[in-house]
Design an enzyme around this catalytic site. Structure first.
Site, mmCIF file in Angstrom:
data_model
loop_
_atom_site.group_PDB
_atom_site.id
_atom_site.type_symbol
_atom_site.label_atom_id
_atom_site.label_comp_id
_atom_site.label_asym_id
_atom_site.label_seq_id
_atom_site.Cartn_x
_atom_site.Cartn_y
_atom_site.Cartn_z
ATOM 1 N N TYR A 97 0.804 -1.219 0.000
ATOM 2 C CA TYR A 97 0.000 0.000 0.000
ATOM 3 C C TYR A 97 0.843 1.279 0.000
ATOM 4 O O TYR A 97 0.516 2.231 -0.722
ATOM 5 C CB TYR A 97 -0.984 -0.009 1.169
ATOM 6 C CG TYR A 97 -2.261 -0.752 0.851
ATOM 7 C CD1 TYR A 97 -3.343 -0.102 0.278
ATOM 8 C CD2 TYR A 97 -2.369 -2.122 1.104
ATOM 9 C CE1 TYR A 97 -4.516 -0.783 -0.027
ATOM 10 C CE2 TYR A 97 -3.536 -2.813 0.798
ATOM 11 C CZ TYR A 97 -4.603 -2.135 0.235
ATOM 12 O OH TYR A 97 -5.754 -2.812 -0.080
ATOM 13 N N GLU A 139 -9.209 -6.724 4.238
ATOM 14 C CA GLU A 139 -8.469 -7.844 3.649
ATOM 15 C C GLU A 139 -7.905 -8.765 4.724
ATOM 16 O O GLU A 139 -7.867 -9.989 4.538
ATOM 17 C CB GLU A 139 -7.368 -7.296 2.741
ATOM 18 C CG GLU A 139 -7.931 -6.663 1.471
ATOM 19 C CD GLU A 139 -7.049 -5.600 0.856
ATOM 20 O OE1 GLU A 139 -5.823 -5.618 1.123
ATOM 21 O OE2 GLU A 139 -7.577 -4.741 0.127
ATOM 22 N N TYR A 205 -11.186 -16.448 -12.174
ATOM 23 C CA TYR A 205 -12.183 -17.285 -12.841
ATOM 24 C C TYR A 205 -13.187 -17.785 -11.810
ATOM 25 O O TYR A 205 -12.813 -18.283 -10.746
ATOM 26 C CB TYR A 205 -11.523 -18.477 -13.533
ATOM 27 C CG TYR A 205 -10.563 -18.094 -14.635
ATOM 28 C CD1 TYR A 205 -11.031 -17.493 -15.809
ATOM 29 C CD2 TYR A 205 -9.203 -18.320 -14.515
ATOM 30 C CE1 TYR A 205 -10.156 -17.139 -16.823
ATOM 31 C CE2 TYR A 205 -8.322 -17.969 -15.533
ATOM 32 C CZ TYR A 205 -8.800 -17.374 -16.678
ATOM 33 O OH TYR A 205 -7.934 -17.017 -17.686
ATOM 34 N N GLY A 274 -20.620 -15.316 -18.636
ATOM 35 C CA GLY A 274 -21.268 -14.981 -17.375
ATOM 36 C C GLY A 274 -22.162 -16.090 -16.854
ATOM 37 O O GLY A 274 -22.695 -16.004 -15.744
ATOM 38 N N THR A 276 -21.120 -18.895 -15.863
ATOM 39 C CA THR A 276 -20.397 -19.764 -14.924
ATOM 40 C C THR A 276 -20.860 -19.630 -13.466
ATOM 41 O O THR A 276 -21.075 -20.651 -12.815
ATOM 42 C CB THR A 276 -18.873 -19.568 -15.040
ATOM 43 O OG1 THR A 276 -18.553 -18.183 -14.926
ATOM 44 C CG2 THR A 276 -18.372 -20.100 -16.365
ATOM 45 N N PRO A 277 -21.035 -18.421 -12.908
ATOM 46 C CA PRO A 277 -21.545 -18.396 -11.534
ATOM 47 C C PRO A 277 -22.971 -18.898 -11.429
ATOM 48 O O PRO A 277 -23.363 -19.466 -10.400
ATOM 49 C CB PRO A 277 -21.445 -16.909 -11.143
ATOM 50 C CG PRO A 277 -21.446 -16.173 -12.426
ATOM 51 C CD PRO A 277 -20.741 -17.067 -13.401
ATOM 52 N N GLY A 395 -14.233 -8.491 -15.877
ATOM 53 C CA GLY A 395 -13.353 -7.443 -16.364
ATOM 54 C C GLY A 395 -13.305 -6.294 -15.368
ATOM 55 O O GLY A 395 -13.623 -6.423 -14.198
#
Length: 400
Positions: A97, A139, A205, A274, A276-277, A395
């Protein structure tokens, strides 16, 4: 967390119009500058998105949104969550960072010159430190819950072509360890070395199967080599990863997930890869024998690019609560109406209102940016509450 002063907030907010005008120039300069001083970070950032300028554009939008909402950070909650999941999937660490902050502030100063004074730069230093602290904290929580740290080697034990463009890779840990749980809709990062540019490149992915404790599956669309920029990693996966091959994989991340505890109807809407999920979500609901009404709506170019068609038909045949609607934009002579697809042309909700406008339904959307904008606008125009619509864009684009 150290709060910004009223003067610092005012200075950052006042720069929002300047960032709207010069943001992309600043972020392009930022990336160029950072990669010169820290070339090792090329292994972290998507270099294809650098070539297309989509990543600088996305960063410019994010910086502008932060400046415009610096006095109301609660408005950025969903964006912070989204960024934190992306960062955790890429194994971004706290020590990186300060590097980003140093080069971003330098880029602002070097691009804007005398248009930005030192007190305003100091305000931005404080603002960046505040944002970094928020993201590092988010995170840290994700890393604490992750199935493993960093990238882990997986072996490809099965490979299956789903369409002319999409191939599925079935993955197991190469050390023989257990396969982790994940939430339907989540993704992993896969890292490959790209010889053409001389660096490792991670790509994210979606996991395209239900959690099963036996394997992870990703379904990768080949990006055509004549595209600019080329699909570096997708082509490496298609051409260079066979059964027995090893790929480096991050732990599952992502906030675009199925609410599995609900009993209300589910409408799954996808375009192209799209799907796939949506396959993961439907497979999960089918595996638990859910009685929820499920409408699976998919749009693609034609039968040659239609992935998971036979699988979907088998699910529909076995589960009477599941319906399918498939649109082919440009059909081929061998595409069979009523068997392979249901409607010719682009997805049009007016033609399938009985399958889309369901009482209390939850809507899940995924696909290219123009497709997503069109579907979200259509749902809003039909009176669907935005709170019932969840979207995932592939993307670095955004819907609105």
């Amino acid at each position: 967390m150290t709060a910004l002063t009223a003067d610092q907030i005012a200075r950052v907010k006042a720069t929002a119009p300047v960032l709207a005008e010069h943001g992309v120039t600043i972020t392009q300069h930022f990336y160029k500058r950072m990669f010169i001083h820290h070339p090792e970070l090329k292994n972290v950032f998507n270099q294809a998105h650098q070539q297309s300028a989509s990543q600088p554009q996305a960063l410019a939008r994010a910086v502008y949104a932060y400046a415009a909402n610096i006095d109301n950070l609660g408005a950025l909650g969903s964006a912070v969550t989204h960024i934190a999941h992306k960062h955790a999937s890429l194994n971004i660490r706290p020590e990186q960072y300060p590097i980003v902050g140093e080069n971003l502030l330098a880029a602002i100063s070097e691009v804007l010159g005398d248009a930005v004074d030192e007190p305003t730069l100091d305000a931005w230093r404080a603002a960046y430190a505040q944002l970094a602290e928020i993201l590092i904290g988010a995170e840290k929580a994700l890393y604490a819950q992750a199935a493993w740290s960093g990238f882990r080697p997986f072996v490809v034990f099965r490979r299956e072509q789903e369409s002319d463009e999409i191939t599925s890779f079935y993955l197991k840990p190469s050390d023989g360890g257990p396969v982790c749980h994940f939430e339907p809709g989540q993704y992993v990062s896969v890292k490959r070395f790209v010889k053409e540019i001389g660096v490792d490149q991670p790509r994210q992915y979606t996991l395209s199967d239900a959690p099963n404790g036996q394997w992870l599956r990703i379904s990768v669309k080949r990006e055509r080599v004549q595209d600019m920029p080329p699909g570096y990693v997708s082509n490496l996966m298609h051409d260079g990863v066979e059964v027995g091959g090893i790929v480096e994989v991050s732990a599952p991340m992502g906030e675009f997930t199925l609410h599995r505890s609900k009993t209300t109807p589910v409408v799954l809407i996808s375009g192209g890869v799209g799907i796939t999920p949506m396959v993961s979500m439907l497979a999960s609901l089918a595996a638990q024998n859910s009685t929820r009404r499920i409408s699976f709506i998919h749009a693609c170019r034609n039968g040659r690019t239609h992935a998971f068609g036979r699988w979907l038909d088998a699910i529909v045949a076995k589960h009477p609560n599941v319906s399918r609607t498939v649109f082919y934009e440009k059909t081929h002579a061998d595409d069979r109406l009523g068997t392979d697809f249901d409607f010719a042309g682009r997805l049009d909700f007016a033609r399938i209102a009985d399958k889309t406008l369901l009482p209390d339904a939850d809507y899940y959307l995924c696909g290219p940016v123009p497709f997503m904008r069109a579907q979200q606008d259509a749902l809003m125009a039909a009176g669907v509450s935005k709170a019932r619509v969840r979207a995932e864009i592939y993307g670095s684009g955004e819907i609105a």
